[in-house]
Design an enzyme around this catalytic site. Structure first.
Site, mmCIF file in Angstrom:
data_model
loop_
_atom_site.group_PDB
_atom_site.id
_atom_site.type_symbol
_atom_site.label_atom_id
_atom_site.label_comp_id
_atom_site.label_asym_id
_atom_site.label_seq_id
_atom_site.Cartn_x
_atom_site.Cartn_y
_atom_site.Cartn_z
ATOM 1 N N HIS A 1 0.785 -1.418 0.051
ATOM 2 C CA HIS A 1 0.133 0.144 0.068
ATOM 3 C C HIS A 1 0.889 1.119 0.058
ATOM 4 O O HIS A 1 0.129 2.233 0.128
ATOM 5 C CB HIS A 1 -0.981 0.036 1.158
ATOM 6 C CG HIS A 1 -1.801 -1.085 1.420
ATOM 7 N ND1 HIS A 1 -2.617 -1.418 0.216
ATOM 8 C CD2 HIS A 1 -1.940 -2.022 2.262
ATOM 9 C CE1 HIS A 1 -3.341 -2.270 0.757
ATOM 10 N NE2 HIS A 1 -2.959 -2.998 1.916
ATOM 11 N N HIS B 1 -7.234 -4.465 -1.180
ATOM 12 C CA HIS B 1 -6.525 -5.614 -1.663
ATOM 13 C C HIS B 1 -7.138 -6.399 -2.903
ATOM 14 O O HIS B 1 -6.849 -7.477 -3.151
ATOM 15 C CB HIS B 1 -6.675 -6.593 -0.341
ATOM 16 C CG HIS B 1 -6.218 -6.039 0.805
ATOM 17 N ND1 HIS B 1 -7.097 -5.373 1.695
ATOM 18 C CD2 HIS B 1 -5.078 -5.802 1.205
ATOM 19 C CE1 HIS B 1 -6.610 -4.837 2.761
ATOM 20 N NE2 HIS B 1 -5.406 -5.023 2.660
#
Lengths: 329, 208
Positions: free
Chosen positions: A56, A218
Site C-alpha cells: 500500500h 487488496h
C-alpha cells in the site's frame, strides 16, 4: 508475473530497507522485523502506530514523521502484520502519555493489533485503539464484519497525528481520530487487477471492457462489475454512493483522489476535474484536495475518492505542520 | 502417544499444508484476498524449523511453540486463529508427556473455544468453525460409542468434509469473504478447508 523484485520472500524486507535508505532523516527500522519508527523518538506526546499489509506504499511507513505517525508496521504483502512485530513497535514508541493504534477494519488486522495491545498492556503500557471503516462499498450491517478501512485512514493519521504532536492527552487524540472516522467516506474502483508477488497470479480477472466498482485495497471484489464507462460517469457512480451515506451539504470538505498504484496522475486529475464540478454543483465546498498515491494496491489500475466533512478544528489540524516522507504540510 | 509422535504429526500437518498451498490460495482468491495457502505454508515452515531445534518431552510445550510460531509468522486472520487454537491446546497439555484420544478431544474443545473468542464468531458464519465444531461433535459422539481412535478420527474427518460442503451453501458474515454478501455462496471456505486438511493428516498418521 513481471515485477521489479529480486525474490518473492525478500519483497517486504527490501522495500522497508529501501524506504529507510531513502529517508534516513525520517525513518529508522527496528531489528525485530519490518517496523519503522521516527529516526528520533519524540517524548511527551501520545505515540501513534499504524500499519497493515505491505503493498500500500507510501502507506504506512511514508507517514512516519513529525505531525503524523510514530511507528508503522508492515506485514507480508496484503497480510496483516503479526502481534509480536506490532508489540515491538509499541514498546519502541511508548511514552507515558500512551499509545494510539490506528487500525484499518479487516478481521486479521484487528485481531493482530488487539493481541499486540494485550501484550503491551501486560507491561503497563497505556494503549487505545481506533478502527477506520470508511469504505461505503461495503454494507455496514450485521451480516458483514463492517466496512473496510481504506484511503480515508490517511486523514486519520494526519489529523490525529497533528493533535498528538501538540501534547494532547490520549483520550483527546482518540476522540479526534474517531471524529475523523465518523466523517470520512471512501469508494474505489479498478480497471485492472494486481498480483501479489507470492501468489504470482492476479487476484481477480477483468475483461478489457469491464470495471469493478467498490473494490477494496487488496483487490477484494466490490459491489458489482459493469462495462467500462467514461471518467466522469465513473466519478458519478462513486460520488453518488458517498454522498448518499452522510450529509455533506453546506459543509467544507477535504477531498482525496487516491491512485491505486498504476493509474497515471493525468487520469487522476481528469477524475478530480469532475469531482470538483459535482461537489460545486451540490453546494459542497472543497477546502483542500489531495491528488496522488496515498494508499495503493500494488500495480492495480484504479482509484478511490475520499470525502472528509470538516469542522474548524479539523481544518486547523489538517493544515498543521507535518513532515513525513509522503506528506508535508 | 509421546512427544516424538506428536512432533511427527505436527510436521506432517506442515507437509500437507505445503501440498495444498496452491489450492487453498485459489479458494481464498475467489472469496478473500488470496493468501491463505501462502501464509499457512510460511507459518508451518517456521514451525518445522522451531520444532527441529526444540528438545522436549512436554507435549504442551510442543503445541504452545507451534501456536506462538504460527501467530508470529502467518499474519492475517489465520495466524491469530490457528495460533490461538494451538496455544489453547498447549495450555491444556502443559507438562504432559503422554497424549491419548480424550486429551486430543479436550485440546480440540479448547481450540474451538479459543477460535470463537479470538474471532468473535460462531458456527454458521462460513469460517473454519463450520468444519471444527461438527468434527468435534462427531468425534465426541463416536468416542462415547466406544469406537477406536482411528475410527473416531475418521468420523471427525467425514463431519469436517460435510462442514466444508455446508460452507458452500451459506453467506459469509465474518472475515473478508463477508464483503461479498450473496456472491460468497457457492464457494467453500478456505479456513474450513485447511482445518479439514489438518484433521485428515492426523487421522492418516494414527491409522495403522
Amino acid at each position: 508475473m513481471k515485477k521489479l523484485i529480486n525474490s518473492v520472500d525478500q519483497v517486504e524486507n527490501q522495500m522497508i530497507t529501501g524506504m529507510v535508505k531513502a529517508y534516513p532523516g525520517y525513518l529508522k527500522k527496528l531489528d525485530c522485523g519490518n517496523v519503522v519508527v521516527r529516526a528520533e523518538k519524540k517524548t511527551g506526546k501520545v505515540a501513534l502506530i499504524s500499519g497493515g499489509g505491505s503493498g500500500h506504499e507510501p502507506a504506512h511507513g511514508g507517514y512516519v514523521g513529525t505531525g503524523m505517525l510514530d511507528a508503522a508496521v508492515a506485514g507480508a504483502v496484503f497480510t496483516s502484520p503479526t502481534p509480536d512485530q506490532i508489540y515491538e513497535g509499541i514498546r519502541e514508541i511508548a511514552t507515558d502519555k500512551g499509545v494510539l493504534m490506528v487500525i484499518k477494519n479487516y478481521t486479521g488486522d484487528v485481531m493482530n493489533f488487539e493481541m499486540a495491545r494485550e501484550m503491551a498492556e501486560m507491561e503497563g503500557i497505556k494503549v487505545e485503539q481506533v478502527v477506520v471503516n470508511d469504505d461505503v462499498a461495503v454494507d455496514n450491517s450485521l451480516y458483514t464484519v463492517g466496512r473496510r478501512g481504506v484511503a480515508g485512514t490517511v486523514f486519520v493519521h494526519k489529523i490525529a497525528g497533528a493533535l498528538a504532536e501538540t501534547g494532547a492527552d490520549l483520550a483527546d487524540v482518540k476522540a479526534i481520530a474517531e471524529e475523523v472516522i465518523a466523517n470520512v467516506r471512501t469508494m474505489g474502483m479498478a480497471i485492472r487487477p494486481c498480483t501479489v508477488p507470492a501468489s504470482g497470479v492476479p487476484g481477480f480477472e477483468l475483461k478489457d471492457d469491464e470495471m469493478e466498482i467498490g473494490i477494496g485495497i487488496h483487490g477484494e471484489p466490490g459491489t458489482h462489475r459493469e462495462t467500462l464507462k467514461s471518467a466522469d460517469e465513473i466519478v458519478d457512480i462513486l460520488l453518488e454512493k458517498i454522498l448518499a451515506d452522510i450529509d455533506y451539504s453546506g459543509s467544507e470538505t477535504a477531498v482525496m483522489i487516491n491512485g491505486a498504484g498504476a493509474t497515471p496522475l493525468m487520469e487522476l486529475f481528469i477524475l478530480n476535474n469532475h469531482v470538483a464540478d459535482v461537489l460545486a454543483k451540490k453546494g459542497i465546498k472543497v477546502y483542500k484536495t489531495f491528488v496522488g498515491e496515498y494508499m495503493t494496491s500494488l500495480e492495480m489500475e484504479g482509484f478511490s475518492i475520499s470525502l472528509l466533512r470538516l469542522t474548524d478544528r479539523m481544518k486547523e489540524l489538517l493544515d498543521a505542520p507535518a513532515d513525513t516522507p509522503a506528506i508535508k504540510a | 502417544m509421546k512427544a516424538e509422535r506428536v512432533t511427527e504429526i505436527l510436521l506432517a500437518l506442515g507437509s500437507k499444508i505445503e501440498e495444498e498451498k496452491d489450492f487453498l490460495t485459489e479458494l481464498d482468491n475467489v472469496i478473500g484476498d488470496g493468501d491463505h495457502g501462502i501464509n499457512m505454508a510460511r507459518g508451518f515452515k517456521a514451525v518445522e524449523e522451531k520444532l527441529g531445534t526444540l528438545q522436549t518431552s512436554d507435549i504442551g510445550n510442543l503445541l504452545k511453540t507451534t501456536g506462538m510460531t504460527l501467530v508470529s509468522t502467518v499474519g492475517g486472520a489465520s495466524g491469530p486463529l490457528y495460533g490461538t487454537a494451538f496455544m489453547k491446546a498447549g495450555m491444556l497439555m502443559n507438562g504432559k508427556e503422554e497424549m491419548n484420544l480424550d486429551d486430543f478431544l479436550s485440546c480440540l474443545d479448547a481450540a474451538v473455544e479459543g477460535v470463537k473468542t479470538r474471532g468473535k464468531s460462531v458456527q454458521g458464519e462460513k469460517t473454519m468453525l463450520d468444519a471444527m465444531i461438527p468434527a468435534l461433535d462427531a468425534m465426541k459422539q463416536a468416542r462415547e460409542e466406544g469406537l477406536s481412535a482411528p475410527d473416531v478420527l475418521q468420523k471427525g474427518v467425514d463431519a469436517a468434509r460435510t462442514g466444508v460442503e455446508y460452507t458452500k451453501t451459506i453467506i459469509a458474515t465474518k472475515g473478508r469473504a463477508s464483503y461479498l454478501g450473496e456472491r460468497s455462496i457457492g464457494h467453500q471456505d478456505p479456513g474450513a478447508t485447511s482445518f479439514t486438511d489438518m484433521l485428515e493428516t492426523v487421522c492418516a498418521c494414527i491409522t495403522p
